[in-house]
Scaffold this motif. Structure first.
Motif, PDB file in Angstrom:
ATOM      1  N   ASP A   1     -41.051  29.595 -82.004  1.00 56.34           N
ATOM      2  CA  ASP A   1     -41.532  28.610 -83.265  1.00 56.34           C
ATOM      3  C   ASP A   1     -40.372  27.556 -83.379  1.00 56.34           C
ATOM      4  OD1 ASP A   1     -44.006  30.061 -83.392  1.00 56.34           O
ATOM      5  OD2 ASP A   1     -43.121  31.160 -85.117  1.00 56.34           O
ATOM      6  N   ARG A   2     -39.202  27.951 -83.128  1.00 56.22           N
ATOM      7  CA  ARG A   2     -38.147  26.792 -83.840  1.00 56.22           C
ATOM      8  C   ARG A   2     -38.212  25.584 -82.814  1.00 56.22           C
ATOM      9  NH1 ARG A   2     -32.681  29.917 -85.761  1.00 56.22           N
ATOM     10  NH2 ARG A   2     -32.646  27.692 -86.564  1.00 56.22           N
ATOM     11  N   ILE A   3     -38.655  25.744 -81.647  1.00 59.10           N
ATOM     12  CA  ILE A   3     -38.793  24.657 -80.759  1.00 59.10           C
ATOM     13  C   ILE A   3     -39.431  23.395 -81.196  1.00 59.10           C
ATOM     14  CG2 ILE A   3     -39.591  23.766 -78.387  1.00 59.10           C
ATOM     15  CD1 ILE A   3     -39.325  26.774 -77.418  1.00 59.10           C
ATOM     16  N   PHE A   4     -40.561  23.791 -82.009  1.00 62.05           N
ATOM     17  CA  PHE A   4     -41.389  22.780 -82.321  1.00 62.05           C
ATOM     18  C   PHE A   4     -41.175  22.037 -83.772  1.00 62.05           C
ATOM     19  CE2 PHE A   4     -43.520  26.002 -79.651  1.00 62.05           C
ATOM     20  CZ  PHE A   4     -43.774  25.313 -78.785  1.00 62.05           C
ATOM     21  N   ALA A   5     -40.239  22.446 -84.406  1.00 64.29           N
ATOM     22  CA  ALA A   5     -39.667  21.729 -85.535  1.00 64.29           C
ATOM     23  C   ALA A   5     -38.642  20.450 -85.070  1.00 64.29           C
ATOM     24  CB  ALA A   5     -38.898  22.702 -86.374  1.00 64.29           C
ATOM     25  N   VAL A   6     -39.292  19.343 -85.610  1.00 63.63           N
ATOM     26  CA  VAL A   6     -38.427  18.069 -85.104  1.00 63.63           C
ATOM     27  C   VAL A   6     -37.243  18.084 -85.560  1.00 63.63           C
ATOM     28  CG1 VAL A   6     -38.403  15.518 -85.387  1.00 63.63           C
ATOM     29  CG2 VAL A   6     -40.631  16.918 -85.105  1.00 63.63           C
ATOM     30  N   GLN A   7     -36.247  17.851 -84.743  1.00 69.10           N
ATOM     31  CA  GLN A   7     -34.803  17.804 -85.157  1.00 69.10           C
ATOM     32  C   GLN A   7     -34.345  16.297 -84.979  1.00 69.10           C
ATOM     33  OE1 GLN A   7     -32.798  20.345 -85.745  1.00 69.10           O
ATOM     34  NE2 GLN A   7     -34.593  21.854 -85.759  1.00 69.10           N
ATOM     35  N   ALA A   8     -34.811  15.337 -84.050  1.00 68.54           N
ATOM     36  CA  ALA A   8     -34.341  14.110 -84.129  1.00 68.54           C
ATOM     37  C   ALA A   8     -35.505  13.119 -83.458  1.00 68.54           C
ATOM     38  CB  ALA A   8     -33.331  13.831 -83.159  1.00 68.54           C
ATOM     39  N   GLU A   9     -35.811  11.815 -83.980  1.00 68.27           N
ATOM     40  CA  GLU A   9     -36.864  11.305 -83.519  1.00 68.27           C
ATOM     41  C   GLU A   9     -36.569   9.640 -83.662  1.00 68.27           C
ATOM     42  OE1 GLU A   9     -40.729  11.585 -85.354  1.00 68.27           O
ATOM     43  OE2 GLU A   9     -40.041  12.350 -87.075  1.00 68.27           O
ATOM     44  N   GLY A  10     -36.973   8.748 -82.896  1.00 63.30           N
ATOM     45  CA  GLY A  10     -36.730   7.433 -83.100  1.00 63.30           C
ATOM     46  C   GLY A  10     -36.732   6.822 -81.752  1.00 63.30           C
ATOM     47  N   VAL A  11     -36.255   5.421 -81.717  1.00 69.08           N
ATOM     48  CA  VAL A  11     -35.917   4.822 -80.595  1.00 69.08           C
ATOM     49  C   VAL A  11     -34.529   5.406 -80.112  1.00 69.08           C
ATOM     50  CG1 VAL A  11     -35.642   2.534 -79.249  1.00 69.08           C
ATOM     51  CG2 VAL A  11     -37.376   2.889 -81.364  1.00 69.08           C
ATOM     52  N   ASP A  12     -34.813   5.794 -78.744  1.00 69.99           N
ATOM     53  CA  ASP A  12     -33.479   6.473 -78.244  1.00 69.99           C
ATOM     54  C   ASP A  12     -32.657   5.187 -77.934  1.00 69.99           C
ATOM     55  OD1 ASP A  12     -31.700   7.348 -75.917  1.00 69.99           O
ATOM     56  OD2 ASP A  12     -33.038   9.040 -76.312  1.00 69.99           O
ATOM     57  N   VAL A  13     -31.324   5.296 -78.090  1.00 70.21           N
ATOM     58  CA  VAL A  13     -30.553   4.390 -78.076  1.00 70.21           C
ATOM     59  C   VAL A  13     -29.912   3.954 -76.767  1.00 70.21           C
ATOM     60  CG1 VAL A  13     -29.751   3.847 -80.400  1.00 70.21           C
ATOM     61  CG2 VAL A  13     -28.378   5.635 -78.783  1.00 70.21           C
ATOM     62  N   VAL A  14     -30.199   5.038 -75.960  1.00 70.69           N
ATOM     63  CA  VAL A  14     -29.799   5.090 -74.350  1.00 70.69           C
ATOM     64  C   VAL A  14     -31.060   4.639 -73.632  1.00 70.69           C
ATOM     65  CG1 VAL A  14     -29.024   6.500 -72.384  1.00 70.69           C
ATOM     66  CG2 VAL A  14     -27.930   6.693 -74.473  1.00 70.69           C
TER      67      VAL A  14
ATOM     68  N   ARG B   1     -39.101  12.278 -79.558  1.00 67.76           N
ATOM     69  CA  ARG B   1     -38.859  13.146 -80.580  1.00 67.76           C
ATOM     70  C   ARG B   1     -38.440  14.465 -79.845  1.00 67.76           C
ATOM     71  NH1 ARG B   1     -43.994  14.986 -81.864  1.00 67.76           N
ATOM     72  NH2 ARG B   1     -43.367  15.725 -83.816  1.00 67.76           N
ATOM     73  N   HIS B   2     -37.570  14.975 -80.367  1.00 66.35           N
ATOM     74  CA  HIS B   2     -36.938  16.384 -79.832  1.00 66.35           C
ATOM     75  C   HIS B   2     -36.995  17.457 -81.022  1.00 66.35           C
ATOM     76  CE1 HIS B   2     -35.288  14.447 -76.225  1.00 66.35           C
ATOM     77  NE2 HIS B   2     -34.857  13.456 -76.939  1.00 66.35           N
ATOM     78  N   GLY B   3     -37.514  18.583 -80.247  1.00 68.70           N
ATOM     79  CA  GLY B   3     -37.334  19.708 -81.097  1.00 68.70           C
ATOM     80  C   GLY B   3     -36.040  20.534 -80.782  1.00 68.70           C
ATOM     81  N   LEU B   4     -35.935  22.014 -80.758  1.00 69.77           N
ATOM     82  CA  LEU B   4     -34.633  22.565 -80.589  1.00 69.77           C
ATOM     83  C   LEU B   4     -34.741  22.724 -79.110  1.00 69.77           C
ATOM     84  CD1 LEU B   4     -32.373  23.623 -82.082  1.00 69.77           C
ATOM     85  CD2 LEU B   4     -33.360  25.784 -82.241  1.00 69.77           C
ATOM     86  N   GLY B   5     -34.107  22.056 -78.273  1.00 72.84           N
ATOM     87  CA  GLY B   5     -33.838  22.429 -76.715  1.00 72.84           C
ATOM     88  C   GLY B   5     -35.000  21.778 -75.895  1.00 72.84           C
ATOM     89  N   TYR B   6     -36.005  21.285 -76.385  1.00 71.03           N
ATOM     90  CA  TYR B   6     -36.985  20.557 -75.657  1.00 71.03           C
ATOM     91  C   TYR B   6     -37.426  19.381 -76.254  1.00 71.03           C
ATOM     92  CZ  TYR B   6     -37.845  24.907 -73.303  1.00 71.03           C
ATOM     93  OH  TYR B   6     -37.793  26.187 -72.630  1.00 71.03           O
ATOM     94  N   GLY B   7     -37.988  18.301 -75.523  1.00 69.95           N
ATOM     95  CA  GLY B   7     -38.738  17.203 -75.961  1.00 69.95           C
ATOM     96  C   GLY B   7     -40.131  17.420 -76.595  1.00 69.95           C
ATOM     97  N   LEU B   8     -40.504  16.750 -77.544  1.00 65.69           N
ATOM     98  CA  LEU B   8     -41.989  17.053 -78.045  1.00 65.69           C
ATOM     99  C   LEU B   8     -42.633  15.670 -78.070  1.00 65.69           C
ATOM    100  CD1 LEU B   8     -40.734  18.383 -81.643  1.00 65.69           C
ATOM    101  CD2 LEU B   8     -41.291  19.680 -79.502  1.00 65.69           C
ATOM    102  N   PRO B   9     -43.958  15.515 -78.191  1.00 61.18           N
ATOM    103  CA  PRO B   9     -44.827  14.731 -77.623  1.00 61.18           C
ATOM    104  C   PRO B   9     -44.399  13.281 -78.379  1.00 61.18           C
ATOM    105  CG  PRO B   9     -46.126  16.302 -77.572  1.00 61.18           C
ATOM    106  CD  PRO B   9     -44.758  17.029 -78.233  1.00 61.18           C
ATOM    107  N   SER B  10     -44.396  12.230 -77.778  1.00 54.35           N
ATOM    108  CA  SER B  10     -44.117  10.844 -78.395  1.00 54.35           C
ATOM    109  C   SER B  10     -44.977   9.663 -77.864  1.00 54.35           C
ATOM    110  CB  SER B  10     -42.608  10.443 -78.355  1.00 54.35           C
ATOM    111  OG  SER B  10     -42.331   9.991 -77.229  1.00 54.35           O
ATOM    112  N   GLU B  11     -44.890   8.656 -78.516  1.00 53.94           N
ATOM    113  CA  GLU B  11     -45.716   7.386 -77.804  1.00 53.94           C
ATOM    114  C   GLU B  11     -45.220   7.004 -76.688  1.00 53.94           C
ATOM    115  OE1 GLU B  11     -44.850   3.446 -80.088  1.00 53.94           O
ATOM    116  OE2 GLU B  11     -44.564   5.124 -81.639  1.00 53.94           O
ATOM    117  N   ALA B  12     -44.185   7.301 -75.942  1.00 55.02           N
ATOM    118  CA  ALA B  12     -43.706   6.936 -74.939  1.00 55.02           C
ATOM    119  C   ALA B  12     -44.300   7.482 -73.564  1.00 55.02           C
ATOM    120  CB  ALA B  12     -41.978   7.175 -74.764  1.00 55.02           C
ATOM    121  N   VAL B  13     -45.054   8.593 -74.199  1.00 54.62           N
ATOM    122  CA  VAL B  13     -45.772   9.520 -73.028  1.00 54.62           C
ATOM    123  C   VAL B  13     -47.170   9.991 -73.720  1.00 54.62           C
ATOM    124  CG1 VAL B  13     -44.013  10.301 -71.440  1.00 54.62           C
ATOM    125  CG2 VAL B  13     -44.217  11.621 -73.730  1.00 54.62           C
ATOM    126  N   PRO B  14     -48.045   9.028 -73.787  1.00 54.45           N
ATOM    127  CA  PRO B  14     -49.180   9.220 -74.473  1.00 54.45           C
ATOM    128  C   PRO B  14     -50.019  10.307 -73.730  1.00 54.45           C
ATOM    129  CG  PRO B  14     -49.306   7.170 -73.520  1.00 54.45           C
ATOM    130  CD  PRO B  14     -47.963   7.698 -73.465  1.00 54.45           C
TER     131      PRO B  14
END
Length: 377
Positions: free
Chosen positions: A289-302, A308-321
């Motif tokens: 369950d902890r994977i799906f709690a958003v930890q960081a989001e926004g335009v990646d500076v790299v 959007r990132h959860g704990l250890g995994y990426g979460l869906p974002s508009e970059a990959v609709p």
């Protein structure tokens, strides 16, 4: 139409038709696709060629460098340590790796590393490619440098160093390297043909990657002090590095995992099924369950795309609709287009691994076509 081997049950045959078409039109040279539902394979097929001369067919046991899809394996290992009470995501990294507190990094938390918001996106100069292959030396460089932005303030993709950061935590806590821990605690128990650090006896099964066009960034116009510039140039990593013995032998948990769609789907089915697969328990449902709690989001500076990132995994974002979000979906992919998507609500995993790398930094045309069809099944 290109021959597809393996199987796809019922509606999943449509995915095999997509792969056949991309092999025919040259988008793919060789690739594999797998889908699990409730931990069981409903599709596991492959096709095309394992070499650019088209003399060696992609076989059932062909494996390939999966680039950043490896990060899902590294994330799983980190979550296993969290689940066992050995690592606290809210603790400073220096709790487990004291030297890391140097140069203003005492406030970098484990969850910052697991969500690409640590400010440590790459290595400070001087650094050379050989350092990347040396965990001891690369970890010392990372420990000594200052963060490139305030930890937790923005997202900055830890393109290559991600596995070195997590790997050092794993080594300090368990006494084992990331690749060894993964082999003994994940791949072995699950019978999954995935490797972080490839032994020489597997070389004959590896299909070389075909490099993509250059990254879509004009480095001449970038600020040399920017996280993007420093991440991609320190040191610059060429796709053809993956075809060398030095790369394969190293344990680069952010980029050099070797496997195929079947092995990737097999491992990530643990997450899709509440942490347990075929009697092998790696995580508790609560840790999943902890994977799906958003930890960081926004335009990646790299990466310069919204993430959007959860704990250890990426979460869906508009970059990959085409990666649909139902609140229980996590994913990540690799340079060139490899992709794994885990839907814990539907208890499914979709996986695509290939050898011809597509342009861009996020996703690829074949992955998009396959997943668009998958979303309708």
């Amino acid at each position: 139409m290109a021959e597809i081997r393996g199987f796809a049950n019922g509606p999943y045959e449509r995915l095999a038709d997509v792969l056949s078409a991309t092999l025919d039109d040259g988008s793919d040279l060789g690739a594999s696709v797998a889908v699990t539902v409730d931990g069981e394979f409903v599709a596991d097929f492959w096709g095309g060629w394992a070499d650019s001369d088209r003399t060696a067919p992609w076989q059932q046991d062909t494996i390939v460098n999966t680039w950043s899809t490896t990060k899902t394996m590294t994330g799983l290992v980190a979550l296993m340590l969290v689940d066992r009470g050995l690592v606290d995501p809210d603790a400073p990294v220096a709790t487990y790796w004291p030297e890391f507190a140097q140069n203003g990094k005492e406030g970098v938390l484990v969850r910052h590393v697991l969500s690409h918001s640590s400010g440590v996106c790459g290595w400070e100069q001087p650094v050379v490619q050989e350092d990347v292959y040396d965990q001891d030396k690369s970890a010392k460089i990372l420990a000594a440098q200052a963060p490139w932005f305030e930890p937790g303030s923005v997202v900055g993709y830890q393109a290559i160093v991600h596995g070195h950061l997590v790997g050092e935590i794993v080594r300090r806590v368990t006494g084992r390297s990331l690749g060894t821990f993964f082999a003994e605690e994940v791949a072995g128990p699950l019978g999954a043909d995935f490797h972080i650090g490839l032994a020489p006896e597997h070389d004959a099964r590896v299909t070389p990657v075909l490099p993509p066009p250059p990254l879509p960034f004009d480095f001449a116009t970038l600020d040399p002090a920017s996280p993007m510039y420093k991440t991609f140039t320190g040191p610059p990593v060429g796709a053809d590095f993956a075809n060398t013995a030095e790369w394969r032998r190293a344990e680069i948990g952010g980029a050099n995992g070797h496997g195929n769609a079947r092995s990737v789907a097999r491992v990530q089915s643990v997450v899709a099924n509440g942490g347990t697969l075929d009697g092998v328990r790696l995580l508790s449902p609560e840790t999943v369950d902890r994977i799906f709690a958003v930890q960081a989001e926004g335009v990646d500076v790299v990466l310069a795309v919204p993430v959007r990132h959860g704990l250890g995994y990426g979460l869906p974002s508009e970059a990959v609709p085409y990666v649909h979000d139902n609140g229980r979906v996590c994913f990540w992919g690799g340079w060139g287009g490899s992709l794994v998507v885990v839907d814990a609500a539907r208890r499914t995993v979709f996986s695509y691994m290939m050898n011809r790398m597509a342009p861009g930094v996020v996703g690829g045309p074949t992955a998009e076509k396959l997943l668009t069809v998958f979303n309708t099944i």
